[in-house]
Each structure stands twice: as C-alpha cells, then as structure tokens.
Design a protein around this motif. Structure first.
Motif, PDB file in Angstrom:
ATOM      1  N   UNK A 180      47.691  -2.704  -4.043  1.00  0.00           N
ATOM      2  CA  UNK A 180      46.459  -1.925  -3.976  1.00  0.00           C
ATOM      3  C   UNK A 180      45.408  -2.635  -3.116  1.00  0.00           C
ATOM      4  N   UNK A 181      45.357  -3.941  -3.219  1.00  0.00           N
ATOM      5  CA  UNK A 181      44.413  -4.755  -2.442  1.00  0.00           C
ATOM      6  C   UNK A 181      44.648  -4.559  -0.942  1.00  0.00           C
ATOM      7  N   UNK A 182      45.910  -4.650  -0.527  1.00  0.00           N
ATOM      8  CA  UNK A 182      46.244  -4.485   0.893  1.00  0.00           C
ATOM      9  C   UNK A 182      46.069  -3.034   1.329  1.00  0.00           C
ATOM     10  N   UNK A 183      46.469  -2.075   0.489  1.00  0.00           N
ATOM     11  CA  UNK A 183      46.347  -0.652   0.830  1.00  0.00           C
ATOM     12  C   UNK A 183      44.898  -0.234   1.022  1.00  0.00           C
ATOM     13  N   UNK A 184      43.978  -0.947   0.359  1.00  0.00           N
ATOM     14  CA  UNK A 184      42.554  -0.614   0.495  1.00  0.00           C
ATOM     15  C   UNK A 184      41.947  -1.157   1.783  1.00  0.00           C
ATOM     16  N   UNK A 185      42.746  -1.870   2.574  1.00  0.00           N
ATOM     17  CA  UNK A 185      42.260  -2.376   3.847  1.00  0.00           C
ATOM     18  C   UNK A 185      41.733  -3.796   3.814  1.00  0.00           C
TER      19      UNK A 185
END
Length: 239
Positions: A180-185
C-alpha cells in the motif's frame, strides 16, 4: 528504525552492495502475485551519503541490525545443528530453499507457486509496538552460485505509521502495508548485498522488507535458514 548494517570498513560495504528503487508488478507479470513489489532495476553503487544512511547508531538494538557474516560451519556438522554454536537454545532451523539462476526475487507462495516479491516475515506475529523485538534470521549460502539479500531501507513500524496514521496501535505490520505504501506513490529504496557461497547474513526479516535474489547469476544457489535471538557479533563479520 531504518535499515542499519554493521560494518567496520566502508569500502568493503560499498564493494558488496548496490542500491535501487522498487515498483509494483504490472498486470502482465503473471509469475508474481498482484500487487507484489519488486526491484525496479537500474542498480547503482552506494554513495557516501548512502553509506552514512545505513550506518548503525553507537548503541543499536541488536534485534534491528543487519550483519554480513561467515557462518561458523564445520565440515560434517549437520546443518540443523549449526546454531547450537551461536548460543540460542531455542533457535529454529527453517530448512533450505533453492534459487534458480537469474531470479529477480526468489520467494513464492506455497499455495499457488506465484512469487510474492519483496515481503515482511511474520513468524513471531508481533504487534506494531513490539515489531522491532523479533528474532533475526541467519542465512547461509550453500552455493554453488552467488546470491543476494535485498533489503528495504524503511522499517515496518515507519511504514505502518505512514499507511495507518490513526489506528496503528493494535495493528500487526504486514507485507500489505509495504504494498500500500508503494502503491500510494511513496518512494522506497532498497539495497542488495552480494553473498558468495559460504557467506551469509543475520538480518531482522520480521522488521525489514526483504527477499533473496539471484539476478544476473548463471548458477543456482541453495540457502539454509535459522531464526533466533542472537547478539550482534556472534559470527565473524565479512565487512
């Protein structure tokens, strides 16, 4: 606490390590689980600033330190008995895993065989407040090929705070938090450490994003793993 690597010689650390960023797998990359995060490629040498960033504080917590070591293995000693020499009577032998040549990451989901990408271990099932106290993993590269340990530079507690700013207290940090951290940019850097046959690491894989890799290597490599509470310096450092 972020990634901290124990070393005595910064040039030896830099000779063994490279740094890159991550990305989420694309829909066509069917070998991976949806949402998995993997190295983005474009590995580069560590700069002086990179070395400074992973330098451990003067009084680090042993449970959060990464060490690059040569396991104290004697010819003829059963592998499952190796950690008897390290002083933790409750250490657990986790077994072995084989990495085929040129694998970007190596761990698969045993239920369907798909690769899970960079991930967080959860053997100890620790909640947010205690995540930094988990056992560390010892890995011994049995060869014949060289392999890497790939490590995220941001710890599980920091990622959990970022993803769940209002309700982290009762959470159990998980691989999904990193996804989720990476997917949020949000940016995430990783470091890979080269391990020749006969070399290994001690690392808090319950606390740091990680996976094995044989990227760019022409030979397979087997690795043996243990989990336990070990003080810093229990094995001879290679750096």
């Amino acid at each position: 606490m972020p990634l901290h690597i124990a070393y005595g010689d910064p040039s030896a650390l830099r000779a063994r390590c490279e740094i890159a960023t991550v990305r989420t797998v694309r829909p066509g990359e069917a070998a991976y689980e949806p949402g998995a995060i993997i190295p983005a490629g474009q590995w580069r040498p560590m700069s002086e600033a990179d070395v400074k960033a992973v330098t451990a504080p003067r009084r680090p917590l042993d449970s959060t330190i990464v060490e690059i070591v040569r396991p104290a293995y004697r010819e003829g000693l059963p592998l499952e008995d190796l950690t008897g020499l390290l002083g933790d009577p409750d250490a657990v032998y986790l077994g072995q895993a084989l990495a085929k040549p040129d694998m970007t990451t190596t761990t698969d989901n045993y239920e369907d065989g798909r690769l899970i990408g960079l991930h967080l271990d959860n053997w100890d099932k620790l909640p947010y407040a205690d995540k930094h106290t988990g056992r560390r993993r010892v890995c011994f590269n049995l060869g014949p090929g060289t392999r890497f340990i790939v490590l995220g530079t941001i710890d599980a507690q920091a990622v959990c705070r970022a993803v769940h700013p209002n309700d982290r207290t009762h959470r159990y940090p998980h691989t999904q938090d990193y996804r989720d951290y990476v997917a949020s940019g949000r940016p995430l850097r990783i470091i890979r450490v080269r391990l020749a046959a006969g070399e290994g690491y001690v690392a808090p894989t319950e606390y740091l994003l990680h996976d094995g890799s044989s990227e760019g290597q022409g030979q397979p490599s087997a690795a043996a793993f243990w989990l336990g509470h070990w003080p810093r310096g229990i094995l001879p450092s290679l750096i």
